[in-house]
Design an enzyme around this catalytic site. Structure first.
Site, PDB file in Angstrom:
ATOM      1  N   GLY A   1       0.886  -1.051   0.157  1.00  0.00           N
ATOM      2  CA  GLY A   1      -0.001   0.052  -0.121  1.00  0.00           C
ATOM      3  C   GLY A   1       0.799   1.221   0.058  1.00  0.00           C
TER       4      GLY A   1
ATOM      5  N   GLN B   1       2.738   9.916   1.462  1.00  0.00           N
ATOM      6  CA  GLN B   1       3.944   9.338   1.330  1.00  0.00           C
ATOM      7  C   GLN B   1       4.857   9.848   0.062  1.00  0.00           C
ATOM      8  OE1 GLN B   1       2.615   5.229   2.025  1.00  0.00           O
ATOM      9  NE2 GLN B   1       4.442   5.198   3.259  1.00  0.00           N
TER      10      GLN B   1
ATOM     11  N   CYS C   1       6.108  -0.698   6.424  1.00  0.00           N
ATOM     12  CA  CYS C   1       5.813   0.753   5.692  1.00  0.00           C
ATOM     13  C   CYS C   1       6.982   1.138   4.810  1.00  0.00           C
ATOM     14  CB  CYS C   1       5.400   1.505   6.951  1.00  0.00           C
ATOM     15  SG  CYS C   1       4.962   3.337   6.134  1.00  0.00           S
ATOM     16  N   LEU C   2       6.662   1.660   3.621  1.00  0.00           N
ATOM     17  CA  LEU C   2       7.679   2.044   2.791  1.00  0.00           C
ATOM     18  C   LEU C   2       8.317   3.337   3.384  1.00  0.00           C
ATOM     19  CD1 LEU C   2       5.908   1.467  -0.453  1.00  0.00           C
ATOM     20  CD2 LEU C   2       7.706   0.130   0.385  1.00  0.00           C
TER      21      LEU C   2
ATOM     22  N   HIS D   1      -3.954   0.963   8.147  1.00  0.00           N
ATOM     23  CA  HIS D   1      -2.638   1.617   8.010  1.00  0.00           C
ATOM     24  C   HIS D   1      -2.700   2.745   6.988  1.00  0.00           C
ATOM     25  CE1 HIS D   1       1.949   0.914   7.863  1.00  0.00           C
ATOM     26  NE2 HIS D   1       1.818   1.956   6.836  1.00  0.00           N
ATOM     27  N   GLU D   2      -3.073   2.566   5.718  1.00  0.00           N
ATOM     28  CA  GLU D   2      -2.959   3.714   4.889  1.00  0.00           C
ATOM     29  C   GLU D   2      -4.130   5.032   5.217  1.00  0.00           C
ATOM     30  OE1 GLU D   2      -0.617   3.509   2.878  1.00  0.00           O
ATOM     31  OE2 GLU D   2      -0.200   1.283   3.161  1.00  0.00           O
TER      32      GLU D   2
ATOM     33  N   HIS E   1      -2.276   7.276   7.548  1.00  0.00           N
ATOM     34  CA  HIS E   1      -1.168   8.131   6.964  1.00  0.00           C
ATOM     35  C   HIS E   1      -1.883   9.455   6.561  1.00  0.00           C
ATOM     36  CE1 HIS E   1       2.565   6.201   6.244  1.00  0.00           C
ATOM     37  NE2 HIS E   1       2.225   5.058   5.793  1.00  0.00           N
TER      38      HIS E   1
HETATM   39 NI    NI Z   1       2.745   3.165   5.468  1.00  0.00          NI
END
Ligand code: NI
Length: 169
Positions: free
Chosen positions: A46, A51, A93-94, A135-136, A139
């Site tokens: 995701g 991000q 997480c990226l 999670h997203e 963000h």
């Molecule tokens: Ni993330």
């Protein structure tokens, strides 16, 4: 399509609260496509628009593993309507490269959003998809997985990412 640079913790832009998308224009669709390409290249499950430094309420998710057909979904202006139950999932997480931690979330969620064409949809999700949506969604409000860790784990993660930043040329 273009690959977008992914911001890494502790970049302050990750804390920015994202604003609603006013209408799903070709520019927004281009952003969704670029985010998809960026997510697949990383690779990740995701990616949220903030991000990549764009404070709009958009995220993309594909929870299929490599042997499965794509389950790509874009969520524009998502709302989580219901959360139910509890589960613990090992999340990454990226924006936190190399970090993976057990995090507690709701086990099931019902979400409403617009898709890439601007059409509304509702979805009930569980397991990895429910985790990814929560999670997203976090963000978009500037909330990060590290906020869900205890003080000791939090310091370890901060130190790890600090070293990574310092090691960069
Ligand atoms: Ni993330």
């Amino acid at each position: 399509m273009a690959l977008l640079p992914i911001l890494e913790y502790p970049d302050k832009r990750l804390r920015q609260k994202a604003l609603p998308v006013e209408s799903v224009t070709p520019d927004v669709q281009q952003l969704v496509d670029d985010m998809a390409e960026t997510m697949y290249a990383a690779p990740g499950v995701g990616l949220a628009a903030n991000q990549v430094g764009i404070a709009l309420r958009i995220f993309v998710i594909d929870t299929a593993n490599e042997n499965e057909p794509s389950q790509f979904r874009a969520f524009i202006n998502p709302e989580i309507l219901e959360r139910e139950g509890e589960l613990v999932w090992q999340e990454g997480c990226l924006s936190f490269p190399g970090v993976s931690e057990n995090i507690e979330r709701a086990a099931r969620v019902r979400v409403r959003a617009l898709d890439r064409d601007g059409n509304p949809f509702e979805l009930e999700a569980e397991e990895l998809l429910a985790v990814a949506i929560q999670h997203e969604y976090d963000h978009l409000d500037g909330n990060l997985m590290i906020d869900k860790l205890g003080p000791l784990k939090k310091r370890l993660v901060q130190r790890k990412l600090q070293k990574r930043t310092e090691a960069r040329p």
